[in-house]
Design a protein around this motif. Sequence first.
Motif, PDB file in Angstrom:
ATOM      1  N   ALA A   1       9.187  -6.504  -2.091  1.00 38.65           N
ATOM      2  CA  ALA A   1       9.707  -5.147  -2.104  1.00 38.65           C
ATOM      3  C   ALA A   1       8.785  -4.186  -1.362  1.00 38.65           C
ATOM      4  O   ALA A   1       7.553  -4.245  -1.492  1.00 38.65           O
ATOM      5  CB  ALA A   1       9.906  -4.671  -3.541  1.00 38.65           C
ATOM      6  N   LEU A   2       9.372  -3.297  -0.581  1.00 39.73           N
ATOM      7  CA  LEU A   2       8.630  -2.259   0.128  1.00 39.73           C
ATOM      8  C   LEU A   2       8.418  -1.068  -0.805  1.00 39.73           C
ATOM      9  O   LEU A   2       9.369  -0.524  -1.363  1.00 39.73           O
ATOM     10  CB  LEU A   2       9.394  -1.818   1.377  1.00 39.73           C
ATOM     11  N   ASN A   3       7.171  -0.639  -0.911  1.00 37.04           N
ATOM     12  CA  ASN A   3       6.798   0.422  -1.839  1.00 37.04           C
ATOM     13  C   ASN A   3       6.929   1.789  -1.158  1.00 37.04           C
ATOM     14  O   ASN A   3       6.163   2.101  -0.236  1.00 37.04           O
ATOM     15  CB  ASN A   3       5.366   0.207  -2.311  1.00 37.04           C
ATOM     16  N   PRO A   4       7.859   2.633  -1.591  1.00 36.03           N
ATOM     17  CA  PRO A   4       8.015   3.938  -0.952  1.00 36.03           C
ATOM     18  C   PRO A   4       6.847   4.887  -1.225  1.00 36.03           C
ATOM     19  O   PRO A   4       6.695   5.896  -0.529  1.00 36.03           O
ATOM     20  CB  PRO A   4       9.313   4.474  -1.560  1.00 36.03           C
ATOM     21  N   ASP A   5       6.016   4.561  -2.225  1.00 36.93           N
ATOM     22  CA  ASP A   5       4.859   5.409  -2.521  1.00 36.93           C
ATOM     23  C   ASP A   5       3.631   5.025  -1.702  1.00 36.93           C
ATOM     24  O   ASP A   5       2.619   5.737  -1.725  1.00 36.93           O
ATOM     25  CB  ASP A   5       4.526   5.318  -4.018  1.00 36.93           C
ATOM     26  N   ASP A   6       3.675   3.906  -1.007  1.00 34.94           N
ATOM     27  CA  ASP A   6       2.591   3.484  -0.112  1.00 34.94           C
ATOM     28  C   ASP A   6       3.256   2.870   1.116  1.00 34.94           C
ATOM     29  O   ASP A   6       3.120   1.679   1.390  1.00 34.94           O
ATOM     30  CB  ASP A   6       1.693   2.468  -0.826  1.00 34.94           C
ATOM     31  N   PRO A   7       3.996   3.676   1.867  1.00 35.80           N
ATOM     32  CA  PRO A   7       4.929   3.126   2.847  1.00 35.80           C
ATOM     33  C   PRO A   7       4.292   2.328   3.971  1.00 35.80           C
ATOM     34  O   PRO A   7       4.735   1.216   4.266  1.00 35.80           O
ATOM     35  CB  PRO A   7       5.657   4.361   3.372  1.00 35.80           C
ATOM     36  N   GLN A   8       3.257   2.856   4.640  1.00 36.87           N
ATOM     37  CA  GLN A   8       2.756   2.156   5.811  1.00 36.87           C
ATOM     38  C   GLN A   8       2.082   0.846   5.456  1.00 36.87           C
ATOM     39  O   GLN A   8       2.276  -0.175   6.118  1.00 36.87           O
ATOM     40  CB  GLN A   8       1.799   3.045   6.607  1.00 36.87           C
ATOM     41  N   ARG A   9       1.278   0.873   4.402  1.00 39.65           N
ATOM     42  CA  ARG A   9       0.631  -0.374   3.997  1.00 39.65           C
ATOM     43  C   ARG A   9       1.664  -1.421   3.589  1.00 39.65           C
ATOM     44  O   ARG A   9       1.535  -2.610   3.901  1.00 39.65           O
ATOM     45  CB  ARG A   9      -0.334  -0.116   2.840  1.00 39.65           C
ATOM     46  N   SER A  10       2.699  -0.986   2.896  1.00 40.74           N
ATOM     47  CA  SER A  10       3.752  -1.900   2.450  1.00 40.74           C
ATOM     48  C   SER A  10       4.506  -2.489   3.634  1.00 40.74           C
ATOM     49  O   SER A  10       4.778  -3.693   3.695  1.00 40.74           O
ATOM     50  CB  SER A  10       4.715  -1.154   1.517  1.00 40.74           C
ATOM     51  N   LEU A  11       4.846  -1.645   4.601  1.00 41.03           N
ATOM     52  CA  LEU A  11       5.532  -2.130   5.798  1.00 41.03           C
ATOM     53  C   LEU A  11       4.661  -3.111   6.582  1.00 41.03           C
ATOM     54  O   LEU A  11       5.133  -4.176   7.010  1.00 41.03           O
ATOM     55  CB  LEU A  11       5.919  -0.945   6.691  1.00 41.03           C
ATOM     56  N   ASP A  12       3.397  -2.766   6.755  1.00 40.27           N
ATOM     57  CA  ASP A  12       2.501  -3.637   7.514  1.00 40.27           C
ATOM     58  C   ASP A  12       2.390  -5.004   6.852  1.00 40.27           C
ATOM     59  O   ASP A  12       2.446  -6.045   7.531  1.00 40.27           O
ATOM     60  CB  ASP A  12       1.114  -3.001   7.623  1.00 40.27           C
ATOM     61  N   ALA A  13       2.248  -5.013   5.520  1.00 40.77           N
ATOM     62  CA  ALA A  13       2.108  -6.281   4.802  1.00 40.77           C
ATOM     63  C   ALA A  13       3.366  -7.133   4.932  1.00 40.77           C
ATOM     64  O   ALA A  13       3.299  -8.349   5.160  1.00 40.77           O
ATOM     65  CB  ALA A  13       1.791  -6.021   3.330  1.00 40.77           C
ATOM     66  N   ALA A  14       4.535  -6.485   4.808  1.00 42.38           N
ATOM     67  CA  ALA A  14       5.795  -7.225   4.880  1.00 42.38           C
ATOM     68  C   ALA A  14       6.009  -7.829   6.254  1.00 42.38           C
ATOM     69  O   ALA A  14       6.419  -8.995   6.384  1.00 42.38           O
ATOM     70  CB  ALA A  14       6.961  -6.301   4.521  1.00 42.38           C
ATOM     71  N   PHE A  15       5.713  -7.082   7.300  1.00 36.89           N
ATOM     72  CA  PHE A  15       5.967  -7.577   8.644  1.00 36.89           C
ATOM     73  C   PHE A  15       4.912  -8.603   9.082  1.00 36.89           C
ATOM     74  O   PHE A  15       5.228  -9.534   9.836  1.00 36.89           O
ATOM     75  CB  PHE A  15       6.045  -6.415   9.630  1.00 36.89           C
ATOM     76  N   GLN A  16       3.676  -8.454   8.608  1.00 36.59           N
ATOM     77  CA  GLN A  16       2.671  -9.475   8.893  1.00 36.59           C
ATOM     78  C   GLN A  16       3.043 -10.804   8.239  1.00 36.59           C
ATOM     79  O   GLN A  16       2.920 -11.877   8.848  1.00 36.59           O
ATOM     80  CB  GLN A  16       1.295  -9.008   8.408  1.00 36.59           C
ATOM     81  N   GLU A  17       3.529 -10.718   6.994  1.00 33.65           N
ATOM     82  CA  GLU A  17       3.971 -11.920   6.297  1.00 33.65           C
ATOM     83  C   GLU A  17       5.177 -12.535   6.985  1.00 33.65           C
ATOM     84  O   GLU A  17       5.285 -13.765   7.118  1.00 33.65           O
ATOM     85  CB  GLU A  17       4.301 -11.561   4.844  1.00 33.65           C
ATOM     86  N   ALA A  18       6.095 -11.704   7.450  1.00 31.36           N
ATOM     87  CA  ALA A  18       7.272 -12.203   8.163  1.00 31.36           C
ATOM     88  C   ALA A  18       6.873 -12.900   9.459  1.00 31.36           C
ATOM     89  O   ALA A  18       7.434 -13.949   9.816  1.00 31.36           O
ATOM     90  CB  ALA A  18       8.229 -11.048   8.443  1.00 31.36           C
ATOM     91  N   ASP A  19       5.906 -12.346  10.177  1.00 29.27           N
ATOM     92  CA  ASP A  19       5.444 -12.977  11.411  1.00 29.27           C
ATOM     93  C   ASP A  19       4.818 -14.344  11.133  1.00 29.27           C
ATOM     94  O   ASP A  19       5.010 -15.296  11.898  1.00 29.27           O
ATOM     95  CB  ASP A  19       4.436 -12.078  12.131  1.00 29.27           C
TER      96      ASP A  19
END
Length: 474
Positions: free
Chosen positions: A219-237
């Motif tokens: 899940a992407l955390n709207p309270d820590d958006p950039q870190r959450s997005l970076d983690a999700a996309f790094q894991e996806a890569d």
Amino acid sequence: MAHEEPDSMSEDSLDWLEHEGSLAEVVDEERMQDAAANAWLAAEEEKYVAINDSDSYLAVGGAEAGSVVAAPPAGLAPTGTSRAPAITGRDVALAGGRPIYLVHRGARYANFLPVVMGDLHHKKGNSLTVGAIANLPSAKAQTTSGFFRQTSVAALRIADPQCYRLDDKVLRLPPKTIGPQVLKYAPYLADPEDSDWLRQVLDAQRAVGANILLTPGRALNPDDPQRSLDAAFQEADRALALSERGERVALNLTIPSRWLAGGALRNRLLDEILEQDQFDVLYVRIQWAATKAFAPTEDSDLLMGIRRLANLCGDEGRALLLPQTGITGWLALAHGATGYGLGVSGSEQCFAEFAFRRGRPGQQQAERYFEKQILHTLDRSALDPVQSAPGYLSCDCSYCPALFDSQPWSQPLAALHHIFAMGALTAKVHEDSMRGGRHAAVRRIVSSAKRWSSGLQLGSDDVPRHLAVWDQAL
């Protein structure tokens, strides 16, 4: 092959928005309700039709209905001159020529789902593509792989790892969403810090026969958006790097509705998705506020966010799949979504925020019927006045005659009708898209439903309030 019985329901499999009775009561009630559906299935004549561009045959009647076989049983000739459409391959399906209709395998009535999926392919397969979703934490691996074998008409077979269950600090989930039974079925959920965790997630999907793999989808955390997005996309890569030749990997995102409701957060999400052009398939699960089970969302900000997401994917030539969205996902076909998913229970029609609701012992399930002419479910008591109204069009599915003859009301047959009727609506979008595309086709269906339902006398729970918001949004 005979259809397998579903695994016994664990507590986490129960519908989050329905009555919280004891597990034993639910199972006993469903066994009783299955009687009418089983009698209907047993009475169906065993029939097989040839499949176009294939040497195989589709069973369209009897206990094997929904299965694809190399040849009809000895002594049973194919039925007449009728033929089933060719079964679409994965890559052709994802190209988006026809809308993708994903059927979720839940704990309820799972043994009947191959029947209705085969029925849909036979009757509507020229206008939609059928797919199947099974949740890995909800059943044994052999049960899931058996389901995929039975749903041979499914162009997409998705084994959802549901790694969002690890994110109860971001999402509103039921208590104990990762219990002993879940860990037995999905052991990778025990230790997401394991160095080999990502490979375990992918291997679990491969093992049951999925033909498109999902990244974990934390899940992407709207309270820590950039870190959450970076983690999700790094894991996806990293997941993409672990894929093997011939595999397709979808970017799997789980987001609270705040990400789409507007403002800078939505813009940031869409900008980041735009940058991830290494993924041409997106699988996006959205959690929104709890409503009455089976009630579509009326949140205009959320609908606009879904529209913007679908527009982006459509403009960029990416396939957007919206699991667990029900008729709200159908609406998104108007804006560029490639497909959407739904299942039998309310929690498979909407990934809603968990809301505890204490049921009364012995409380019966609501007797609801999906009425595609008003794009809404109705209480059984409302059916007579609606069906006698001028201009009413009766459903022509295979399940309604037995449903209306059954006493007591058959929940499985009502569910099969609902799944077939939504499939028919999905096919209608494609069939009517020659006049202005899918957007115009959906707009005409919504406008017609709003116009016709405005003359009906309906109880408060039966009024399709979402239609006014949808009509304006279109």
